[in-house]
Design a protein around this motif. Structure first.
Motif, PDB file in Angstrom:
ATOM      1  N   HIS A  19      30.012  84.743 -10.747  1.00 58.40           N
ATOM      2  CA  HIS A  19      29.629  85.474  -9.543  1.00 58.40           C
ATOM      3  C   HIS A  19      29.262  84.525  -8.406  1.00 58.40           C
ATOM      4  O   HIS A  19      28.454  84.852  -7.553  1.00 58.40           O
ATOM      5  N   GLY A  20      29.854  83.353  -8.373  1.00 56.21           N
ATOM      6  CA  GLY A  20      29.561  82.405  -7.306  1.00 56.21           C
ATOM      7  C   GLY A  20      30.774  81.550  -7.011  1.00 56.21           C
ATOM      8  O   GLY A  20      31.815  81.641  -7.677  1.00 56.21           O
ATOM      9  N   GLU A 196      20.306  78.715  -7.042  1.00 53.40           N
ATOM     10  CA  GLU A 196      21.094  77.595  -6.531  1.00 53.40           C
ATOM     11  C   GLU A 196      20.511  76.278  -7.041  1.00 53.40           C
ATOM     12  O   GLU A 196      19.300  76.068  -6.975  1.00 53.40           O
ATOM     13  N   VAL A 197      21.383  75.423  -7.542  1.00 48.24           N
ATOM     14  CA  VAL A 197      20.942  74.151  -8.128  1.00 48.24           C
ATOM     15  C   VAL A 197      21.749  73.001  -7.545  1.00 48.24           C
ATOM     16  O   VAL A 197      22.974  73.091  -7.405  1.00 48.24           O
ATOM     17  N   ARG A 231      21.508  75.702 -15.402  1.00 52.11           N
ATOM     18  CA  ARG A 231      20.306  76.241 -14.738  1.00 52.11           C
ATOM     19  C   ARG A 231      20.690  77.073 -13.515  1.00 52.11           C
ATOM     20  O   ARG A 231      19.857  77.806 -12.981  1.00 52.11           O
ATOM     21  N   ALA A 232      21.927  76.953 -13.053  1.00 52.37           N
ATOM     22  CA  ALA A 232      22.371  77.628 -11.828  1.00 52.37           C
ATOM     23  C   ALA A 232      22.920  79.011 -12.127  1.00 52.37           C
ATOM     24  O   ALA A 232      23.836  79.155 -12.939  1.00 52.37           O
ATOM     25  N   ARG A 233      22.341  80.019 -11.461  1.00 49.78           N
ATOM     26  CA  ARG A 233      22.837  81.389 -11.636  1.00 49.78           C
ATOM     27  C   ARG A 233      24.055  81.658 -10.753  1.00 49.78           C
ATOM     28  O   ARG A 233      24.993  82.338 -11.168  1.00 49.78           O
ATOM     29  N   ARG A 234      24.037  81.144  -9.507  1.00 47.95           N
ATOM     30  CA  ARG A 234      25.051  81.553  -8.535  1.00 47.95           C
ATOM     31  C   ARG A 234      25.780  80.397  -7.845  1.00 47.95           C
ATOM     32  O   ARG A 234      26.953  80.506  -7.548  1.00 47.95           O
ATOM     33  N   ARG A 235      25.077  79.324  -7.555  1.00 43.63           N
ATOM     34  CA  ARG A 235      25.697  78.254  -6.772  1.00 43.63           C
ATOM     35  C   ARG A 235      25.266  76.898  -7.328  1.00 43.63           C
ATOM     36  O   ARG A 235      24.093  76.682  -7.604  1.00 43.63           O
TER      37      ARG A 235
END
Length: 282
Positions: A19-20, A196-197, A231-235
């Motif tokens: 989803h990113g 975001e990471v 660790r990054a959900r989206r970006r």
């Protein structure tokens, strides 16, 4: 969720965040330029509406932290260094908790926000944050985190109830969300996630770390990068720099970037230990 291995649910074999956008890999000439480049991108994302507390910069070693704290401070971004002093152990927070509990014994029958904000104002809090980074801004962020807790209270919450809840939070270290970007090591980030990471320092000698020489040690370094990626959900943004202070030789990008089949921005081929990729635009 991130798929770091080639050909795993991705048509072009490149790492992706569910989803990113496709994770970006950026190259910088030196460590200072890298820190400032990451800070600039973080500032841009916050200006675009991303909450600071949903962003993290994850590092291989603690010694990298100071440079990124400086760079983020230069662009007016507050930071929270994970593993540093706990929120309720900060002097200004302990002072505020004590003052609120004392005031709650005498004040009643007025709006909760007025009661809390009056106490916080007596300690130097203002509605608008002070300009620039530093100790004054750090103190304001701590007091503002307490002020924001009022918004989470159910309708009809009394000042005394709020004060009691604050005391319970302090005793259990149930920390409020602070509007600050997290800086943490890869080790301390295990089990946590952010929207975001940023993963800087992905160069040979840093990740894998220079003293990781055996196959088992290299595997452990690879697992650390996997921890950071996931660790990054989206970006997700990854970066490396060619030159490091105190080193005479140019550094190569981490071998793990090639394993991920990643490319520097505008590069025509994957980042490689054997050959330098095209320079990323900054």
């Amino acid at each position: 969720a991130v798929e770091p291995a080639p050909n795993r649910g991705s048509r072009d074999g490149r790492a992706r965040v569910a989803h990113g956008p496709v994770p970006e890999v950026l190259e910088f000439p030196d460590e200072l330029a890298e820190a400032r480049g990451v800070a600039t991108r973080v500032r841009q994302r916050i200006d675009a509406g991303v909450a600071p507390e949903s962003i993290a910069v994850l590092l291989r070693v603690n010694s990298q932290s100071a440079l990124f704290e400086q760079a983020l401070g230069e662009v007016g971004v507050s930071v929270r260094v994970r593993g540093a002093q706990r929120f309720f152990d900060r002097p200004e927070v302990r002072e505020a908790v004590h003052a609120i509990r004392a005031a709650a014994l005498a004040i009643a029958d007025e709006p909760l926000f007025k009661s809390v904000s009056d106490v916080l104002r007596s300690l130097g809090w203002t509605v608008e944050p002070p300009a620039g980074p530093g100790a004054v801004r750090d103190r304001w962020e701590s007091l503002n985190a307490i002020a924001r807790l009022v918004d989470d209270q159910p309708a009809g919450t009394t000042f005394r109830t709020f004060a009691d809840d604050l005391r319970t939070r302090a005793e259990t270290h149930h920390e409020p969300a602070v509007a600050a970007v997290t800086i943490a090591t890869l080790h301390s980030a295990k089990g946590l996630e952010w929207d975001e990471v940023h993963l800087p320092g992905l160069a040979e000698g840093m990740l894998p770390i220079a003293y990781a020489t055996g196959l088992d040690a290299i595997d452990e370094e690879r697992r650390l990068l996997y921890v950071g990626i996931t660790r990054a959900r989206r970006r997700l943004s990854m970066s490396f720099s060619r030159w490091s202070a105190g080193r005479r030789a140019e550094r190569e990008p981490s071998r793990f970037l090639r394993e991920l089949d990643t490319r520097t921005r505008d590069a025509s081929r994957p980042a490689s230990v054997a050959g330098a990729p095209a320079r990323a635009r900054r």
